[in-house]
Design a protein around this motif. Structure first.
Motif, PDB file in Angstrom:
ATOM      1  N   ILE A  35       0.837  -1.194   0.000  1.00  0.00           N
ATOM      2  CA  ILE A  35       0.000   0.000   0.000  1.00  0.00           C
ATOM      3  C   ILE A  35       0.878   1.253   0.000  1.00  0.00           C
ATOM      4  O   ILE A  35       1.732   1.419   0.872  1.00  0.00           O
ATOM      5  CB  ILE A  35      -0.926   0.030   1.238  1.00  0.00           C
ATOM      6  CG1 ILE A  35      -1.699  -1.280   1.374  1.00  0.00           C
ATOM      7  CG2 ILE A  35      -1.859   1.235   1.164  1.00  0.00           C
ATOM      8  CD1 ILE A  35      -2.593  -1.625   0.205  1.00  0.00           C
ATOM      9  N   ALA A  36       0.669   2.103  -0.971  1.00  0.00           N
ATOM     10  CA  ALA A  36       1.394   3.379  -1.047  1.00  0.00           C
ATOM     11  C   ALA A  36       0.624   4.459  -0.309  1.00  0.00           C
ATOM     12  O   ALA A  36      -0.611   4.517  -0.373  1.00  0.00           O
ATOM     13  CB  ALA A  36       1.612   3.791  -2.492  1.00  0.00           C
ATOM     14  N   ILE A  82       1.174  -6.158   6.083  1.00  0.00           N
ATOM     15  CA  ILE A  82       1.023  -4.942   5.281  1.00  0.00           C
ATOM     16  C   ILE A  82       2.384  -4.282   5.150  1.00  0.00           C
ATOM     17  O   ILE A  82       3.138  -4.189   6.114  1.00  0.00           O
ATOM     18  CB  ILE A  82       0.030  -3.950   5.932  1.00  0.00           C
ATOM     19  CG1 ILE A  82      -1.393  -4.544   5.958  1.00  0.00           C
ATOM     20  CG2 ILE A  82       0.019  -2.617   5.194  1.00  0.00           C
ATOM     21  CD1 ILE A  82      -2.422  -3.637   6.623  1.00  0.00           C
ATOM     22  N   VAL A  83       2.689  -3.826   3.936  1.00  0.00           N
ATOM     23  CA  VAL A  83       3.861  -2.987   3.700  1.00  0.00           C
ATOM     24  C   VAL A  83       3.364  -1.622   3.253  1.00  0.00           C
ATOM     25  O   VAL A  83       2.650  -1.509   2.254  1.00  0.00           O
ATOM     26  CB  VAL A  83       4.796  -3.571   2.624  1.00  0.00           C
ATOM     27  CG1 VAL A  83       6.033  -2.689   2.466  1.00  0.00           C
ATOM     28  CG2 VAL A  83       5.202  -5.006   2.975  1.00  0.00           C
ATOM     29  N   LEU A  99       2.357  -2.264  -6.548  1.00  0.00           N
ATOM     30  CA  LEU A  99       1.374  -1.883  -5.543  1.00  0.00           C
ATOM     31  C   LEU A  99       0.062  -2.644  -5.685  1.00  0.00           C
ATOM     32  O   LEU A  99      -0.334  -3.031  -6.785  1.00  0.00           O
ATOM     33  CB  LEU A  99       1.097  -0.381  -5.618  1.00  0.00           C
ATOM     34  CG  LEU A  99       2.277   0.538  -5.301  1.00  0.00           C
ATOM     35  CD1 LEU A  99       1.894   1.992  -5.551  1.00  0.00           C
ATOM     36  CD2 LEU A  99       2.760   0.347  -3.868  1.00  0.00           C
ATOM     37  N   ASP A 100      -0.618  -2.811  -4.545  1.00  0.00           N
ATOM     38  CA  ASP A 100      -1.970  -3.356  -4.510  1.00  0.00           C
ATOM     39  C   ASP A 100      -3.014  -2.270  -4.295  1.00  0.00           C
ATOM     40  O   ASP A 100      -4.193  -2.484  -4.575  1.00  0.00           O
ATOM     41  CB  ASP A 100      -2.094  -4.384  -3.385  1.00  0.00           C
ATOM     42  CG  ASP A 100      -1.181  -5.584  -3.589  1.00  0.00           C
ATOM     43  OD1 ASP A 100      -1.198  -6.162  -4.688  1.00  0.00           O
ATOM     44  OD2 ASP A 100      -0.447  -5.926  -2.651  1.00  0.00           O
ATOM     45  N   GLY A 101      -2.600  -1.138  -3.752  1.00  0.00           N
ATOM     46  CA  GLY A 101      -3.549  -0.064  -3.488  1.00  0.00           C
ATOM     47  C   GLY A 101      -2.827   1.201  -3.086  1.00  0.00           C
ATOM     48  O   GLY A 101      -1.639   1.189  -2.758  1.00  0.00           O
ATOM     49  N   VAL A 102      -3.574   2.310  -3.129  1.00  0.00           N
ATOM     50  CA  VAL A 102      -3.026   3.631  -2.811  1.00  0.00           C
ATOM     51  C   VAL A 102      -3.961   4.339  -1.841  1.00  0.00           C
ATOM     52  O   VAL A 102      -5.188   4.345  -2.027  1.00  0.00           O
ATOM     53  CB  VAL A 102      -2.847   4.486  -4.079  1.00  0.00           C
ATOM     54  CG1 VAL A 102      -2.450   5.921  -3.728  1.00  0.00           C
ATOM     55  CG2 VAL A 102      -1.822   3.858  -5.019  1.00  0.00           C
ATOM     56  N   LEU A 103      -3.388   4.920  -0.792  1.00  0.00           N
ATOM     57  CA  LEU A 103      -4.101   5.846   0.079  1.00  0.00           C
ATOM     58  C   LEU A 103      -3.620   7.247  -0.251  1.00  0.00           C
ATOM     59  O   LEU A 103      -2.412   7.509  -0.270  1.00  0.00           O
ATOM     60  CB  LEU A 103      -3.812   5.544   1.547  1.00  0.00           C
ATOM     61  CG  LEU A 103      -4.686   4.526   2.265  1.00  0.00           C
ATOM     62  CD1 LEU A 103      -4.172   4.323   3.688  1.00  0.00           C
ATOM     63  CD2 LEU A 103      -6.139   4.963   2.284  1.00  0.00           C
ATOM     64  N   LEU A 104      -4.558   8.139  -0.486  1.00  0.00           N
ATOM     65  CA  LEU A 104      -4.231   9.502  -0.884  1.00  0.00           C
ATOM     66  C   LEU A 104      -4.489  10.453   0.280  1.00  0.00           C
ATOM     67  O   LEU A 104      -5.585  10.463   0.849  1.00  0.00           O
ATOM     68  CB  LEU A 104      -5.082   9.894  -2.096  1.00  0.00           C
ATOM     69  CG  LEU A 104      -4.733  11.177  -2.826  1.00  0.00           C
ATOM     70  CD1 LEU A 104      -3.335  11.095  -3.449  1.00  0.00           C
ATOM     71  CD2 LEU A 104      -5.765  11.456  -3.917  1.00  0.00           C
ATOM     72  N   ILE A 105      -3.476  11.231   0.648  1.00  0.00           N
ATOM     73  CA  ILE A 105      -3.600  12.199   1.739  1.00  0.00           C
ATOM     74  C   ILE A 105      -3.884  13.568   1.137  1.00  0.00           C
ATOM     75  O   ILE A 105      -3.072  14.115   0.385  1.00  0.00           O
ATOM     76  CB  ILE A 105      -2.312  12.257   2.586  1.00  0.00           C
ATOM     77  CG1 ILE A 105      -1.864  10.852   2.994  1.00  0.00           C
ATOM     78  CG2 ILE A 105      -2.548  13.137   3.808  1.00  0.00           C
ATOM     79  CD1 ILE A 105      -2.869  10.078   3.808  1.00  0.00           C
ATOM     80  N   LEU A 155      -7.771   3.298  -2.543  1.00  0.00           N
ATOM     81  CA  LEU A 155      -8.479   2.748  -1.392  1.00  0.00           C
ATOM     82  C   LEU A 155      -9.288   3.794  -0.653  1.00  0.00           C
ATOM     83  O   LEU A 155     -10.268   3.473   0.014  1.00  0.00           O
ATOM     84  CB  LEU A 155      -7.487   2.089  -0.432  1.00  0.00           C
ATOM     85  CG  LEU A 155      -6.656   0.949  -1.016  1.00  0.00           C
ATOM     86  CD1 LEU A 155      -5.758   0.360   0.059  1.00  0.00           C
ATOM     87  CD2 LEU A 155      -7.533  -0.120  -1.625  1.00  0.00           C
ATOM     88  N   GLY A 156      -8.872   5.035  -0.733  1.00  0.00           N
ATOM     89  CA  GLY A 156      -9.591   6.087  -0.051  1.00  0.00           C
ATOM     90  C   GLY A 156      -8.772   7.344   0.038  1.00  0.00           C
ATOM     91  O   GLY A 156      -7.611   7.381  -0.375  1.00  0.00           O
TER      92      GLY A 156
END
Length: 301
Positions: A122-123, A233-234, A254-260, A285-286
């Protein structure tokens, strides 16, 4: 580690940290999203999250974990103790704060989603600099590490501006590029700060970061790392995705991205562009809303 309310790591004075992330806090949802607002110029506090799930990333999920006896296992990693002088607020120091509760909720939703889909990589990124993605990655990793028996790895892949060593007040063993390129062993570069959290730190900025991330040696190194350490989780702390092509270069891993996003600077057009870049490649992811306006946050009895 610094007091939560005494850090200016996000470019805020003491009162801003409390007002923009602490008690008023953060909003987030861990559900893969398909659309953002189409017309607003500024981020809407009631941004909806759709229910539909995108197709998982075939590239990262399909890669097999191949055991390698030459690399150390989790218990063999050198142990380091974070120092008291970290340069950003750590919610572990204030477990009863709204910020700590927000990260715990984010942690639980992330674990549920990743376990459901078999995702590991997860990035954590942001549209632009200054949104607090390193802060968020650090505190999310700490929250994940409080789950007994879990294993979380946090990697400093922001080779434009490495920050995790400063966040934990630790000395990095060396350059992340040397680890990814296979020039140093996993046991020389990775540290374990608890039974449930390991760090990949970096002490060197890289002009050619995107090229390093696209190198086949990087993919091989990360496969070997996951095979040896067997993390649940990485988390990869990445540079802003609209300022550099590093995240785009790293998408196959990657499997997914979280955006801040940042309630004081992120625009709806920034989010639309990030979604466009990820569409059809890796699930978003969100979106985590940092520095949320007090008036936009729901109140619960």
């Amino acid at each position: 580690m610094k007091d939560l309310y005494a850090s200016d790591a996000l470019g805020a004075d003491n009162s801003d940290v409390m007002a923009s992330f602490g008690a008023p806090g953060m909003r987030h949802s861990i559900r893969p999203r398909r659309t953002v607002i189409d017309h607003e110029d500024e981020i809407d506090s009631d941004l909806p999250f759709e229910e539909s799930l995108p197709i998982s990333s075939a590239s990262a999920a399909a890669a097999p974990y191949v055991s390698d006896d030459r690399v150390p296992r989790w218990q063999d990693l050198p142990v380091a103790t974070p120092g008291p002088g970290g340069d950003m607020p750590l919610v572990d120091d204030h477990r009863n704060s709204a910020a700590a509760r927000a990260f715990d909720l984010l942690r639980t939703r992330l674990r549920q989603t990743t376990f459901e889909h078999g995702w590991v990589n997860i990035a954590i990124t942001a549209p632009t600099s200054g949104c607090g993605n390193t802060f968020s990655a650090t505190n999310l990793a700490l929250s994940l590490s409080r789950v007994p028996g879990s294993r979380t790895v946090l990697m400093d892949m922001n080779m434009r501006s490495p920050g995790l060593a400063r966040a934990f007040d630790l000395e990095s063993p060396g350059a992340m590029s040397d680890l990814l390129g296979g020039r140093v062993d996993l046991g020389q570069q990775m540290l374990r700060v608890s039974d449930t959290l390991a760090l990949g730190l970096n002490d060197q900025a890289e002009v050619n970061a995107a090229e390093i991330l696209q190198d086949s040696a990087t993919a091989e190194t990360l496969l070997r790392m996951r095979a040896a350490l067997q993390p649940e989780i990485v988390l990869y702390d990445m540079p802003p995705m609209l300022e550099h092509d590093d995240l785009s270069a790293f998408l196959p891993q990657l499997d997914g991205v979280l955006l801040i996003s940042d309630g004081s600077q992120t625009m709806a057009r920034h989010l639309r562009e990030c979604e466009r870049m990820l569409e059809g490649q890796v699930p978003l992811l969100g979106i985590v809303l940092n520095r949320a306006r007090t008036s936009s946050l729901p109140k619960y009895a």
